[in-house]
Design an enzyme around this catalytic site. Structure first.
Site, PDB file in Angstrom:
ATOM      1  N   GLU A   1     -77.985 -19.471  34.343  1.00 22.56           N
ATOM      2  CA  GLU A   1     -77.111 -20.512  33.789  1.00 22.56           C
ATOM      3  C   GLU A   1     -77.286 -21.809  34.580  1.00 22.56           C
ATOM      4  OE1 GLU A   1     -72.675 -21.924  34.465  1.00 22.56           O
ATOM      5  OE2 GLU A   1     -72.892 -19.750  34.276  1.00 22.56           O
TER       6      GLU A   1
ATOM      7  N   SER B   1     -72.543 -25.040  31.801  1.00 23.35           N
ATOM      8  CA  SER B   1     -71.513 -24.507  30.917  1.00 23.35           C
ATOM      9  C   SER B   1     -70.847 -25.687  30.254  1.00 23.35           C
ATOM     10  CB  SER B   1     -70.475 -23.691  31.693  1.00 23.35           C
ATOM     11  OG  SER B   1     -70.960 -22.418  32.025  1.00 23.35           O
TER      12      SER B   1
ATOM     13  N   ARG C   1     -68.332 -24.260  46.630  1.00 24.78           N
ATOM     14  CA  ARG C   1     -67.672 -23.089  46.054  1.00 24.78           C
ATOM     15  C   ARG C   1     -67.792 -21.899  47.006  1.00 24.78           C
ATOM     16  NH1 ARG C   1     -69.443 -23.503  39.628  1.00 24.78           N
ATOM     17  NH2 ARG C   1     -68.855 -25.697  39.401  1.00 24.78           N
TER      18      ARG C   1
ATOM     19  N   ARG D   1     -80.664 -24.165  40.244  1.00 29.79           N
ATOM     20  CA  ARG D   1     -81.330 -23.288  39.271  1.00 29.79           C
ATOM     21  C   ARG D   1     -82.332 -24.063  38.417  1.00 29.79           C
ATOM     22  NH1 ARG D   1     -76.372 -19.237  37.477  1.00 29.79           N
ATOM     23  NH2 ARG D   1     -76.003 -18.405  39.574  1.00 29.79           N
TER      24      ARG D   1
ATOM     25  N   ARG E   1     -77.549 -18.370  44.128  1.00 25.95           N
ATOM     26  CA  ARG E   1     -76.119 -18.533  44.377  1.00 25.95           C
ATOM     27  C   ARG E   1     -75.928 -19.137  45.757  1.00 25.95           C
ATOM     28  NH1 ARG E   1     -72.468 -16.019  41.002  1.00 25.95           N
ATOM     29  NH2 ARG E   1     -73.374 -14.669  39.425  1.00 25.95           N
TER      30      ARG E   1
END
Length: 423
Positions: A349, A352, A262, A391, A277
């Site tokens: 997070e 999702s 990404r 994470r 990130r």
């Protein structure tokens, strides 16, 4: 992609969905233009069909006159004129259809009615599990990871640039252990089929799940119009693109490990230190197909499967229902699962879990036949991370950190890692 019936029969529901997302000012004109294009397209189609019928009648009369020796010159010219009109109307039809399709791709999914209105400030915590550890005395993961030889951030940046990481020794084995642990749990206890998928997909696949055309700038483009996957959701969801499944195939559950790529990682200088990130990361993905009437229950089941990983890893977490304005482009409803990382003092997070209703299925043309002889219907698609690794590793290093600098390995992971502690 939305059913065109929504434009024709319930356009206010579409407008209300964009209003609840906080995007009506931008997307209202898009909806209005799409409605006008669809109306024009249907008028043009009627004109084309009328002229085709007239041309067919005229052609039959030409044939009759020729057979009987009568003069058909004027009628032949009339037939050719009708052909020219049909071609002109067809060009207009094709132009409007192409623009309508482009506008359809710009419109996000309509949030379900139980999704709160508003932006991220309206997100709602629906449940929690475990007790978050105090941040007192807990060092951030980058310090612990470097001290224990698990994490090599400087060399990751040297060989690839900012936002790329290198895990070494026990850190690399931890990634392998997480992959095996997650896949085993999802396949052996949760009933998913394990799939090994390509890391490169074509444009149709990216369009089918909603990454294209809107988010093309965020994608890594390889060669030959192939894209590095942002998540295994893309190849998994597209496995049955342009196919019709039997009702007995549903619900269908698939899981896959993949690297993910990404561009947007670390945008605006936020959370750029450590592993929070990154541009490339590892993840186990969960994808489900189901009948529309089963969609709500399947979302709860999918979310529970992702939660089970954190429970086995003994990591406190919370489940957050996202408000409409914070819900992803293709999603109709999303639960974020956030794990607490005491070293950085924040919730992160790690998954999702979303239902896309028939939004992706329409784009990818994935259908099922409810019963033999029935007209095919679009499936509902769902997906969620089960889980994302970076994470999760952050939380492991920070929550299970000891005073002596070592890290306790949760019981569920020990047989995969072959160790009780890191360090």
């Amino acid at each position: 992609m939305h059913d065109l019936k929504l434009l024709r029969e319930n356009i206010e529901a579409l407008r209300d969905g964009m209003r609840r997302r906080g995007q009506l000012d931008v997307l209202g004109p898009v909806i209005d233009r799409a409605e006008a294009l669809d109306r024009d397209r249907r008028v043009l189609l009627q004109q084309i069909e009328e002229r085709k019928a007239a041309r067919n009648t005229a052609s039959q009369e030409v044939a009759r006159r020729k057979k009987s020796g009568e003069d058909a010159t004027k009628l032949i010219a009339q037939t050719r004129g009708l052909g020219d009109e049909i071609a002109a109307f067809q060009r207009q039809y094709d132009e409007r259809f192409a623009e309508l399709e482009r506008l359809q791709y710009e419109l996000p999914n309509v949030p379900l009615l139980d999704v709160p209105q508003g932006g991220d400030q309206a997100n709602r915590v629906v449940r929690t599990w475990g007790t978050p550890r105090s941040h007192d005395g807990v060092r951030p993961h980058w310090e612990v990871g470097e001290q224990l030889g698990l994490l090599d951030l400087p060399r990751g940046a040297k060989i690839s640039g900012s936002g790329f990481i290198v895990l070494r020794g026990a850190g690399a084995r931890l990634v392998r252990a997480l992959m095996a642990f997650m896949l085993d749990l999802h396949t052996r206890e949760h009933g998913y089929e394990e799939v090994w998928v390509p890391s490169l997909v074509n444009r149709q696949s990216m369009t089918g799940t909603g990454q294209l055309p809107k988010f093309e700038d965020d994608a890594y483009i390889a060669t030959d119009d192939l894209f590095l996957i942002p998540t295994a959701e893309v190849p998994l969801t597209n496995l049955y693109r342009d196919e019709v499944l039997d009702a007995g195939d549903l619900p269908k559950a698939m899981t896959a490990y993949s690297p993910c790529f990404r561009r947007e990682a670390g945008a605006h200088g936020k959370d750029t230190r450590g592993m929070i990130r990154v541009h490339q990361f590892d993840k186990v993905e969960l994808v489900r197909y189901c009948a529309p009437e089963d969609s709500a229950a399947q979302l709860e089941l999918l979310t529970a499967h992702a939660e089970a990983i954190l429970q086995r890893l003994e990591l406190p977490y919370r489940v957050v229902l996202l408000a409409a304005g914070d819900t992803g482009f293709s999603s109709a409803k999303t639960f974020d699962i956030e794990v607490f990382a005491p070293g950085v003092g924040t919730w992160l997070e790690v998954s999702s879990c979303s239902t896309f209703t028939d939004f992706q299925a329409r784009r990818a043309n994935i259908r099922y036949r409810p019963a033999p002889g029935d007209k095919p219907r679009f499936v509902h698609t769902l997906n969620g991370s089960g889980l994302a690794f970076p994470r999760t590793i952050i939380a492991l290093l920070e929550h299970h950190q000891r005073a002596d600098g070592t890290v306790t390995v949760p019981e569920a992971l020990r047989r995969y890692l072959g160790a009780d502690t890191l360090g």
